[in-house]
Each structure stands twice: as structure tokens, then as C-alpha cells.
Write a protein that holds these residues in place. Structure first.
Motif, PDB file in Angstrom:
ATOM      1  N   THR A 120      49.124  58.471  46.112  1.00 26.27           N
ATOM      2  CA  THR A 120      48.095  59.054  45.257  1.00 26.27           C
ATOM      3  C   THR A 120      47.430  60.199  46.012  1.00 26.27           C
ATOM      4  O   THR A 120      47.631  60.374  47.205  1.00 26.27           O
ATOM      5  CB  THR A 120      47.031  58.017  44.853  1.00 26.27           C
ATOM      6  N   ASN A 121      46.598  60.940  45.318  1.00 30.12           N
ATOM      7  CA  ASN A 121      45.983  62.120  45.917  1.00 30.12           C
ATOM      8  C   ASN A 121      44.586  62.291  45.344  1.00 30.12           C
ATOM      9  O   ASN A 121      44.419  62.724  44.216  1.00 30.12           O
ATOM     10  CB  ASN A 121      46.843  63.348  45.602  1.00 30.12           C
ATOM     11  N   LYS A 122      43.574  61.932  46.141  1.00 30.20           N
ATOM     12  CA  LYS A 122      42.192  62.001  45.659  1.00 30.20           C
ATOM     13  C   LYS A 122      41.775  63.430  45.318  1.00 30.20           C
ATOM     14  O   LYS A 122      40.911  63.645  44.464  1.00 30.20           O
ATOM     15  CB  LYS A 122      41.247  61.400  46.705  1.00 30.20           C
ATOM     16  N   GLU A 123      42.373  64.412  45.988  1.00 31.56           N
ATOM     17  CA  GLU A 123      42.039  65.809  45.704  1.00 31.56           C
ATOM     18  C   GLU A 123      42.370  66.172  44.253  1.00 31.56           C
ATOM     19  O   GLU A 123      41.826  67.111  43.696  1.00 31.56           O
ATOM     20  CB  GLU A 123      42.797  66.740  46.652  1.00 31.56           C
ATOM     21  N   GLN A 124      43.299  65.412  43.646  1.00 34.83           N
ATOM     22  CA  GLN A 124      43.764  65.756  42.307  1.00 34.83           C
ATOM     23  C   GLN A 124      42.994  65.046  41.190  1.00 34.83           C
ATOM     24  O   GLN A 124      43.280  65.250  40.012  1.00 34.83           O
ATOM     25  CB  GLN A 124      45.258  65.425  42.174  1.00 34.83           C
ATOM     26  N   ARG A 157      46.142  76.140  35.601  1.00 35.73           N
ATOM     27  CA  ARG A 157      44.815  76.176  36.234  1.00 35.73           C
ATOM     28  C   ARG A 157      44.838  75.421  37.563  1.00 35.73           C
ATOM     29  O   ARG A 157      44.256  75.865  38.564  1.00 35.73           O
ATOM     30  CB  ARG A 157      43.791  75.559  35.283  1.00 35.73           C
ATOM     31  N   ALA A 158      45.540  74.292  37.578  1.00 30.62           N
ATOM     32  CA  ALA A 158      45.536  73.435  38.764  1.00 30.62           C
ATOM     33  C   ALA A 158      46.195  74.102  39.967  1.00 30.62           C
ATOM     34  O   ALA A 158      45.715  73.965  41.100  1.00 30.62           O
ATOM     35  CB  ALA A 158      46.251  72.121  38.448  1.00 30.62           C
ATOM     36  N   ILE A 159      47.292  74.821  39.745  1.00 30.65           N
ATOM     37  CA  ILE A 159      47.996  75.415  40.887  1.00 30.65           C
ATOM     38  C   ILE A 159      47.236  76.598  41.480  1.00 30.65           C
ATOM     39  O   ILE A 159      47.605  77.094  42.540  1.00 30.65           O
ATOM     40  CB  ILE A 159      49.438  75.835  40.510  1.00 30.65           C
ATOM     41  N   ARG A 160      46.178  77.026  40.807  1.00 30.44           N
ATOM     42  CA  ARG A 160      45.334  78.103  41.335  1.00 30.44           C
ATOM     43  C   ARG A 160      44.042  77.585  41.948  1.00 30.44           C
ATOM     44  O   ARG A 160      43.266  78.361  42.497  1.00 30.44           O
ATOM     45  CB  ARG A 160      44.973  79.083  40.205  1.00 30.44           C
ATOM     46  N   GLN A 161      43.778  76.298  41.838  1.00 31.07           N
ATOM     47  CA  GLN A 161      42.481  75.762  42.243  1.00 31.07           C
ATOM     48  C   GLN A 161      42.403  75.614  43.757  1.00 31.07           C
ATOM     49  O   GLN A 161      43.180  74.878  44.362  1.00 31.07           O
ATOM     50  CB  GLN A 161      42.239  74.402  41.568  1.00 31.07           C
ATOM     51  N   PRO A 162      41.483  76.312  44.404  1.00 30.07           N
ATOM     52  CA  PRO A 162      41.377  76.206  45.866  1.00 30.07           C
ATOM     53  C   PRO A 162      40.780  74.868  46.288  1.00 30.07           C
ATOM     54  O   PRO A 162      40.074  74.210  45.526  1.00 30.07           O
ATOM     55  CB  PRO A 162      40.450  77.361  46.224  1.00 30.07           C
ATOM     56  N   SER A 163      41.096  74.478  47.509  1.00 31.05           N
ATOM     57  CA  SER A 163      40.568  73.231  48.065  1.00 31.05           C
ATOM     58  C   SER A 163      39.822  73.526  49.355  1.00 31.05           C
ATOM     59  O   SER A 163      40.397  74.061  50.311  1.00 31.05           O
ATOM     60  CB  SER A 163      41.714  72.252  48.350  1.00 31.05           C
ATOM     61  N   GLU A 164      38.551  73.189  49.387  1.00 31.78           N
ATOM     62  CA  GLU A 164      37.772  73.389  50.613  1.00 31.78           C
ATOM     63  C   GLU A 164      38.340  72.545  51.749  1.00 31.78           C
ATOM     64  O   GLU A 164      38.383  72.973  52.901  1.00 31.78           O
ATOM     65  CB  GLU A 164      36.307  73.024  50.365  1.00 31.78           C
ATOM     66  N   GLU A 165      38.779  71.327  51.407  1.00 36.48           N
ATOM     67  CA  GLU A 165      39.302  70.412  52.424  1.00 36.48           C
ATOM     68  C   GLU A 165      40.588  70.962  53.032  1.00 36.48           C
ATOM     69  O   GLU A 165      40.765  70.966  54.260  1.00 36.48           O
ATOM     70  CB  GLU A 165      39.555  69.042  51.805  1.00 36.48           C
ATOM     71  N   PHE A 166      41.513  71.430  52.186  1.00 39.38           N
ATOM     72  CA  PHE A 166      42.798  71.907  52.692  1.00 39.38           C
ATOM     73  C   PHE A 166      42.667  73.278  53.355  1.00 39.38           C
ATOM     74  O   PHE A 166      43.496  73.653  54.189  1.00 39.38           O
ATOM     75  CB  PHE A 166      43.827  71.956  51.569  1.00 39.38           C
ATOM     76  N   ALA A 167      41.620  74.017  52.997  1.00 38.74           N
ATOM     77  CA  ALA A 167      41.390  75.309  53.642  1.00 38.74           C
ATOM     78  C   ALA A 167      41.074  75.125  55.134  1.00 38.74           C
ATOM     79  O   ALA A 167      41.360  76.005  55.959  1.00 38.74           O
ATOM     80  CB  ALA A 167      40.256  76.053  52.953  1.00 38.74           C
ATOM     81  N   VAL A 184      44.693  73.070  45.876  1.00 41.48           N
ATOM     82  CA  VAL A 184      44.823  71.618  45.688  1.00 41.48           C
ATOM     83  C   VAL A 184      46.289  71.237  45.594  1.00 41.48           C
ATOM     84  O   VAL A 184      46.705  70.190  46.105  1.00 41.48           O
ATOM     85  CB  VAL A 184      44.050  71.171  44.421  1.00 41.48           C
ATOM     86  N   LEU A 185      47.085  72.077  44.955  1.00 42.74           N
ATOM     87  CA  LEU A 185      48.531  71.881  44.893  1.00 42.74           C
ATOM     88  C   LEU A 185      49.200  73.052  45.601  1.00 42.74           C
ATOM     89  O   LEU A 185      48.963  74.206  45.268  1.00 42.74           O
ATOM     90  CB  LEU A 185      49.025  71.838  43.443  1.00 42.74           C
ATOM     91  N   GLN A 186      50.058  72.775  46.581  1.00 42.11           N
ATOM     92  CA  GLN A 186      50.835  73.868  47.180  1.00 42.11           C
ATOM     93  C   GLN A 186      51.812  74.430  46.139  1.00 42.11           C
ATOM     94  O   GLN A 186      51.932  75.640  45.973  1.00 42.11           O
ATOM     95  CB  GLN A 186      51.633  73.355  48.378  1.00 42.11           C
TER      96      GLN A 186
END
Length: 527
Positions: free
Chosen positions: A244-248, A267-277, A294-296
Motif C-alpha cells: 500500500t502507499n499512504k502518499e496515495q 492529475r495524480a501523475i502531476r501531483q508533487p510530494s513534499e516527502e519524496f522531494a 506522488v507517482l513516478q
């Protein structure tokens, strides 16, 4: 939309009624290679199995040690299982003193650094596949990525789509109606997805090494030595411990239609993630992940079912769907069946057929945000407490016992089984349903119930118990006779795949940086 019983009654009277029952299926089974000590294999993907990048039937998933077997599409359950058996036989004949791990949850892992990321050669596409896995490592850790599962691909015949289209009176084109119908199936599947971990979940326990230094956030009980379990769990693979993936959680992917789905994925494949940044993308000249969203890529979207279409060269999954609509669906909620050498049994496939056809032919309203919460709560309850006596789920805002709801669904499945078996001198669907109907009243007859019972009775750790199974299946498959392919077929496929990889590597031009930039320019183009 017409009721299930009305639709089946109409289909049974058509001139080409038997042709309507033709179903196409494919299986993808994952399995870890392990050594005689039950530890994860440390060597590279065996050369004799071909190129993991280009082989049509044998590849790797996350790790060099995580094999993935892919059957061709077939409209025969027996042929499907025979081809899966042939792949298993050749693989085990090729491996040197190694076995296939028969469980979804991983074997003993002494150190996550021992989990070698899959390698796909020096082509730009091969390097991208490996880099994607590097990103998964930094994001979620390697142990989660070596959890194994079985994926089931499913589609119905063009004749059945035409019959359903005509029966519905829809003014949509046939292609539009097909996509609409598959999304209706997906919505009902998501309402009923808890049925699969209840019946087929087979990961109620895990090796303590899987958690590493982490403190368990679930009330595990212990079996000596080193095995953790939840008394009523069905599929820890599908829990927060597993795939699973809590970021999602807040991506809001919609399954209320093709356009809504494409819009939400886009929309999801463009959403930035502060955690993954915080990981960084390219640090000191070395890539750590494909990007910090959020999604590579779309494949990182963890979902128990996906709408699919075979993509053309250069297409992303969403672009393929936008071009021509849904072609088939992929069920991703299946644990490896430890009581089968191939990880899945024919009667499971027939129950899947029944569930998916029932989902297709049953009216399927859009899913509201309230119902979405209900769906997720039901699934989590069954994953962690599915065999708990008297377990209550929520259906349309009202409490209902798992047993009563499951019994109702089995009654619906029986209507579809009668239709399918009506064109067969035997009764394979009724027989499969009878095999699993026992589990409605006897939770201990489910795969998770059987596994815990045998594990407790063995006095062994889960790893020791699983290794006995693995070696038994190795012996079983060594005595298995090829059914559709033979050894020269696999040797030829391996040689051709190595050649195909070399040709890809020779054909590449430009830098890897430019390749990635071009890929994402195209991938992020609106569909």
C-alpha cells in the motif's frame, strides 16, 4: 440497467448463446527465488531464463530474485494452467539449487541491502525500469517491494459485448458502451473486493525479519520461532504493512467512467510530494528516482483493480485507454496460493470469472465519497479481521454480517454459474462454487485459515514450513510433463530475448537525460 437474472435469461436464448460464454484470461504470478537455507537468492537473473527486459513469459518484478511468470491470453482455464505449469517446470529446471518461495510475504531477509534491484541492461528503457525501482526503494523500502502476488487479466468476448449492448438499448457506440461496462464492473468489484482476501487471502502471518527495526503497529501474536500473525487476518499483503502507499490516500482516483478516471490519473501523475522531494531526484550526478511526484509513473498507482489496454510503442497506460477505451481489466488483489505449485488453482479462476461476470451484469451506480469510505473500511476490516466470528461490514450505510452478504453474493454467482455450465456437459463452475461456498460458514476453510492451522500444527517457523512446501513443489514439478511448450521452445525464447535486448541497446541514441525528458514530456501530455 436490467437486473442480473433478466440479462442472463435473455442471453441464454440467443442463437449464438454459447459463443457469449467465451472469456479471455491471463495470469501473472510472482515468486521469489530462494536458496537452500530459505534466504533470498543473491545471484543475477539466470541467463538461461532469458532477458528480463524482453522475454514474453519470464521476467522480473522489483528484484533480481523476484520472478514474474506471464501466460499468454487464453479462453481455456485448462490451457491457462497448463501454460503456467510449463513456465514453472522450465524455470525450476534452469535454476541451480534454488526454489520458488510459495508465499506472498517474503522469506527471511537478513539485511534489506541483500535485496538486489532488478537490472534490465544498458538501453535507455532498461535503465529507466531499474531507476524506477531505485525510486521505490528510497520511497518505501526494499522489503515491501518483494511481496509477491498473482494478477488476473480478464475480458469478455466481442459477441457478448454486442449482445449486452443490444439488450441495454444504449445509444452509445459499441466501443463507448464497452468502456462504460468495464467501469461498471470495476465499481461493483470494488464494492465486493473484500470477498477475495476473505476466500483467497493467504498472508495472515509474516517473518519477523520483514519488519526490521520497526515496531509493529498491529497487535501481533507470536509463533516460535520468529513468526508474527494476527488470529483472524486474511491478507497482510494488502494491509498497511504490505503493498500500500499512504502518499496515495488523497489522490481521489475516480472509477465513475473513463473520462473521470483519465482526468484523476492525469492529475495524480502531476501531483508533487513534499516527502519524496526530500529524497532528491538527481543527487551528485546520480539519479535516486524518476521524479519527486506522488507517482513516478502510472505503474506506481497501487490499486486492487485496473482498467487496461495493450499500449502501442511510446504510449502510457492512460494514453492507450484514451485512444481506444478499455480492452480488459487486471485484478490485483490475489495472494499467492501456498497450497498450489503454481500459486493459483483452476477453481479460483472460475470463482473469479463468476465474480467479475456478476459485477459486469449487475447494475452499478457511481461511487460517492461516502461509499468510497465504506468500501475502504470493509476491505481493511476483512484484511485484518476477516475470519472473526460475527464480523460486521457496512452495505449502503447499514450494518450487515460478512456471512450474510457473502451468502447473497454466492447466490448471485450461482445464477451465472448455471448460465456458463449450461453449455458444458460437466459443471465446472457449479463445482468451483461448491468448493468455496463451504468457506461462507467455515472461515477456517479459507486459505488464510488453512495456513494458520497448518502452521500452528507444524511447530515450525513460517520460513521452515514454507521451505518444505517449496521443495515439495520442486519435486512435483520435476515430474510434471510439458503440455503446450517444450524445453526447446523456452530455450529459443530465451535466446531471442537476449538478441532483442542487444538490438535495443544498439539502437539507442542521445543521452539518458534527454531520453527521460522526452519520455515525461510525452507522458505528461494531457490525454
Amino acid at each position: 440497467m436490467n437486473s442480473l437474472s433478466d440479462t442472463l435469461a435473455v442471453l441464454a436464448t440467443r442463437d449464438n448463446a454459447k459463443a457469449l460464454t467465451r472469456l479471455s484470461r491471463g495470469v501473472e504470478r510472482e515468486a521469489l527465488r530462494v536458496g537452500d537455507d530459505g534466504q533470498l537468492a543473491q545471484d543475477a537473473h539466470p541467463h538461461g531464463l532469458g532477458s528480463a527486459l524482453t522475454h514474453p513469459w519470464i521476467t522480473t518484478d522489483y528484484s533480481e530474485a523476484l520472478l514474474e511468470f506471464i501466460t499468454p491470453v487464453s479462453d481455456s482455464v485448462n490451457e491457462l494452467m497448463d501454460r503456467l505449469g510449463d513456465i514453472h517446470k522450465y524455470t525450476l529446471e534452469t535454476l541451480q539449487h534454488q526454489w520458488l518461495w510459495p508465499l506472498s510475504m517474503p522469506c527471511m531477509v537478513s539485511d534489506p541491502k541483500d535485496i538486489k534491484i532488478a537490472q534490465y541492461g544498458s538501453s535507455h528503457g532498461g535503465r529507466m525500469k531499474t531507476l524506477y525501482r531505485e525510486g521505490l526503494t528510497h520511497r518505501y523500502g526494499a522489503p515491501m517491494q518483494i511481496i509477491s502476488g498473482v494478477h488476473f487479466n480478464f475480458s469478455i468476448s466481442s459477441e457478448l459485448w454486442q449482445a449486452l449492448h443490444q439488450h441495454s438499448g444504449s445509444e452509445l457506440s459499441l466501443d463507448e458502451y464497452r468502456s462504460q461496462g468495464y467501469f461498471g464492473l470495476i465499481r461493483n468489484y470494488r464494492r465486493w473486493v473484500w470477498v477475495l482476501p476473505y476466500l483467497f487471502g493467504a498472508s495472515p502471518a509474516l517473518c519477523r525479519s520483514f519488519l526490521g527495526d520497526k515496531k509493529p503497529n498491529l497487535p501481533f501474536e507470536t509463533l516460535p520461532p520468529g513468526t508474527l500473525y494476527l488470529p483472524y487476518a486474511t491478507s497482510l499483503r494488502m494491509s498497511d504493512l504490505g503493498y500500500t502507499n499512504k502518499e496515495q490516500e488523497n489522490l481521489g482516483i475516480s472509477y465513475n467512467g473513463l473520462n473521470q478516471y483519465l482526468t484523476s490519473v492525469n492529475r495524480a501523475i502531476r501531483q508533487p510530494s513534499e516527502e519524496f522531494a526530500k529524497i532528491g531526484v538527481k543527487v551528485d550526478g546520480e539519479y535516486r528516482q524518476l521524479n519527486d511526484n506522488v507517482l513516478q509513473i502510472e505503474n506506481e498507482l497501487y490499486a486492487p483493480i485496473r482498467p487496461k489496454r495493450v499500449a502501442q510503442a511510446g504510449e502510457t497506460p492512460s494514453q492507450a485507454l484514451a485512444r481506444a477505451g478499455v480492452e480488459y481489466i487486471e485484478v490485483r488483489a490475489l495472494d499467492v496460493n501456498p497450497f498450489s505449485p503454481m500459486g493459483i488453482r483452476p477453481d479460483q479462476i472460475r470463482v473469479l470469472d463468476l465474480l467479475l461476470l456478476t459485477a459486469l451484469m449487475t447494475p452499478s451506480a457511481d461511487i460517492s465519497s461516502e461509499e468510497e469510505a465504506e468500501i475502504q473500511a470493509n476491505l481493511q476490516a476483512v484484511i485484518l479481521r476477516g475470519r472473526q466470528p460475527g464480523l460486521q461490514l457496512t452495505k449502503n450505510g447499514e450494518s450487515v454480517s460478512l456471512r450474510n452478504w457473502l451468502a447473497e453474493l454466492f447466490d448471485q454467482f450461482a445464477l451465472v454459474a448455471e448460465w456458463l455450465d449450461g453449455f458444458n456437459p460437466a459443471t465446472p463452475y457449479a463445482d468451483a462454487l461448491a468448493t468455496w461456498r463451504i468457506s461462507v460458514d467455515e472461515p477456517e476453510s479459507t486459505l488464510s485459515g488453512r495456513l494458520l492451522s497448518e502452521l500452528k500444527g507444524s511447530g515450525s517457523s513460517q520460513s521452515e514450513w514454507a521451505m518444505k512446501l517449496a521443495k515439495g513443489y520442486h519435486q512435483c514439478l520435476s515430474e510434471y510433463s510439458y503440455r503446450h511448450w517444450h524445453q526447446p521452445d523456452f530455450e529459443g525464447a530465451a535466446a531471442s530475448s537476449h538478441q532483442a535486448q542487444s538490438e535495443r541497446e544498439a539502437a539507442d541514441t542521445g543521452s539518458f537525460d534527454d531520453f527521460l525528458s522526452d519520455y515525461f514530456d510525452k507522458a505528461l501530455a494531457k490525454v
